[in-house]
Design a protein around this motif. Structure first.
Motif, short mmCIF file in Angstrom:
data_model
loop_
_atom_site.label_atom_id
_atom_site.label_comp_id
_atom_site.label_asym_id
_atom_site.label_seq_id
_atom_site.Cartn_x
_atom_site.Cartn_y
_atom_site.Cartn_z
N LEU A 208 0.83 -1.21 0.00
CA LEU A 208 0.00 0.00 0.00
C LEU A 208 0.86 1.26 0.00
O LEU A 208 0.63 2.17 -0.80
CB LEU A 208 -0.92 0.00 1.23
CG LEU A 208 -2.23 -0.76 1.15
CD1 LEU A 208 -2.83 -0.94 2.54
CD2 LEU A 208 -3.22 -0.05 0.24
N TYR A 209 1.85 1.30 0.88
CA TYR A 209 2.67 2.51 1.01
C TYR A 209 3.66 2.65 -0.13
O TYR A 209 3.99 3.76 -0.55
CB TYR A 209 3.40 2.49 2.35
CG TYR A 209 4.26 3.71 2.57
CD1 TYR A 209 3.71 4.99 2.58
CD2 TYR A 209 5.63 3.59 2.77
CE1 TYR A 209 4.50 6.12 2.78
CE2 TYR A 209 6.43 4.70 2.96
CZ TYR A 209 5.86 5.97 2.97
OH TYR A 209 6.65 7.07 3.16
N SER A 210 4.15 1.53 -0.65
CA SER A 210 5.14 1.59 -1.72
C SER A 210 4.56 2.01 -3.06
O SER A 210 5.24 2.64 -3.87
CB SER A 210 5.83 0.22 -1.88
OG SER A 210 6.82 0.26 -2.89
N THR A 211 3.28 1.67 -3.30
CA THR A 211 2.67 1.94 -4.60
C THR A 211 1.67 3.08 -4.59
O THR A 211 1.32 3.59 -5.65
CB THR A 211 1.96 0.68 -5.12
OG1 THR A 211 0.90 0.33 -4.22
CG2 THR A 211 2.93 -0.49 -5.25
N GLY A 212 1.14 3.44 -3.39
CA GLY A 212 0.08 4.45 -3.34
C GLY A 212 -1.22 3.95 -3.93
O GLY A 212 -2.08 4.74 -4.32
N ALA A 213 -1.38 2.63 -3.98
CA ALA A 213 -2.56 2.05 -4.62
C ALA A 213 -3.81 2.24 -3.76
O ALA A 213 -3.75 2.35 -2.54
CB ALA A 213 -2.34 0.56 -4.86
N ARG A 214 -4.95 2.30 -4.43
CA ARG A 214 -6.24 2.27 -3.75
C ARG A 214 -6.45 0.87 -3.18
O ARG A 214 -5.96 -0.12 -3.73
CB ARG A 214 -7.38 2.62 -4.69
CG ARG A 214 -7.23 3.98 -5.39
CD ARG A 214 -8.34 4.16 -6.43
NE ARG A 214 -8.26 5.44 -7.11
CZ ARG A 214 -7.61 5.63 -8.26
NH1 ARG A 214 -7.00 4.60 -8.86
NH2 ARG A 214 -7.57 6.82 -8.83
N ILE A 215 -7.22 0.77 -2.11
CA ILE A 215 -7.43 -0.54 -1.51
C ILE A 215 -8.12 -1.49 -2.48
O ILE A 215 -7.84 -2.69 -2.51
CB ILE A 215 -8.23 -0.42 -0.19
CG1 ILE A 215 -8.21 -1.75 0.57
CG2 ILE A 215 -9.65 0.05 -0.45
CD1 ILE A 215 -6.82 -2.21 0.96
#
Length: 328
Positions: free
Chosen positions: A157-164
């Motif tokens: 989550l933190y490495s990619t900034g992806a939405r859940i």
């Protein structure tokens, strides 16, 4: 009507269902977005029914305006007043429905055309400091199967900034490791240990880099934890699995984050979007170009990304005030 037979839908309910079908089939909106439209238009239909209106052809501009006012005065399910942003979203949905009904000859006028939603106030994204993110990422117990999985999820989550929603839909084959880069050690700065394929809003695909910490966490999970979790299910290509071996859900991912935020004793409410906000903010604070951050986040317009510059501007002002000899 025979006893026990379901009541026929009102003309308004049928018209709303037609619009929702249009959103799902013709416009291809995501399931979560469709669900939001359904909730908002159900609120609209309930309000109109209380006014004795059950046919879209009898809705007037006054009805729409009064509904907007009622939204501002009626508390939400949590008991709190609806925010201007929520009211704006509801009115946008109402206007879209009326425009559709006019185009499809369900109605002959569009009473919502001149009704403007309130302008939402600027809302800065929430971000947490790097040291707090580090505490969160180190909270899972990686001596356990679920701990390995949880660390991999949080790092991803933190490495990619992806939405859940993007994270839970990642499959095994969507994360590709750069073995050559791994063998080269830490000297290379031109490549990253892995890349991930994400599918964002509107099923739009993008490929994002995965940092070394997240790549190692994912590899540890895939080798040491996922096979055991997968043996409990019926077989799924999903990368992140629940305790029963199935694909992790949004709620499941949220509970994982909440558990470890509490374990790390982080202040305030921490959500998956908090890590997305922190990802963007920390990149910009580190000097990343806003267009690059836009691509990483999957924003269609840089305008959406620009809200993060306000956060970093606040940080710059604090640093200036604290360190410049003639700032104060």
């Amino acid at each position: 009507m025979a006893d026990g037979a379901p009541a026929a839908p009102t003309p308004l309910k049928a018209a709303i269902e037609a619009y929702l079908n249009h959103l799902g089939i013709e416009r291809g909106l995501a399931a979560n977005t469709q669900a939001a439209y359904r909730r908002d238009l159900t609120r609209y239909r309930t309000y109109l029914a209380d006014q004795g209106v059950i046919d879209p052809r009898t809705i007037t501009k006054k009805h729409v305006r009064d509904f907007a006012v009622a939204c501002a005065e009626t508390p939400s399910a949590s008991g709190k007043p609806l925010s201007q942003r929520s009211i704006a979203r509801i009115i946008v949905g109402v206007r879209g429905a009326h425009k559709f009904w006019l185009r499809e000859n369900v109605t002959t006028i569009d009473p919502a055309a001149g009704v403007q939603p309130p302008t939402p106030g600027a809302r800065l994204p929430k971000a947490v400091p790097v040291e707090q993110v580090t505490r969160l990422l180190e909270a899972p117990d990686i001596t356990t199967e679920v701990g390995l999985r949880d660390r991999a999820i949080l790092e991803f989550l933190y490495s990619t900034g992806a939405r859940i929603s993007e994270v839970i839909n990642v499959d095994l084959d969507d994360v590709v490791f750069d073995r050559e880069s791994e063998n080269a050690g830490t000297e290379s700065t031109a490549s990253v240990p892995a890349v991930a394929r994400l599918f964002g809003k509107g099923n739009k695909e993008r490929v994002v880099p995965v940092g070394s910490y997240a790549a190692r966490a994912i590899e540890d999970y895939r080798v040491r934890s996922r096979p055991s979790l997968a043996s409990k299910g019926k077989g799924t290509p999903a990368l992140f699995l629940n305790a029963r071996g199935g694909r992790l859900t949004r709620q499941g991912a949220y509970l994982i984050l909440k558990k470890h935020a509490e374990r790390a004793k982080l202040p305030g409410e921490i959500s998956p979007h908090t890590l997305r906000h922190s990802f963007a903010t920390h990149l910009l604070e580190g000097g990343a170009d806003i267009r690059v951050v836009q691509e990483l986040l999957g924003h269609a317009s840089v305008t959406t990304t620009q809200v993060y510059t306000k956060v970093t501007a606040d940080t710059l002002r604090e640093v200036f005030a604290a360190h410049h000899p003639r700032a104060q």
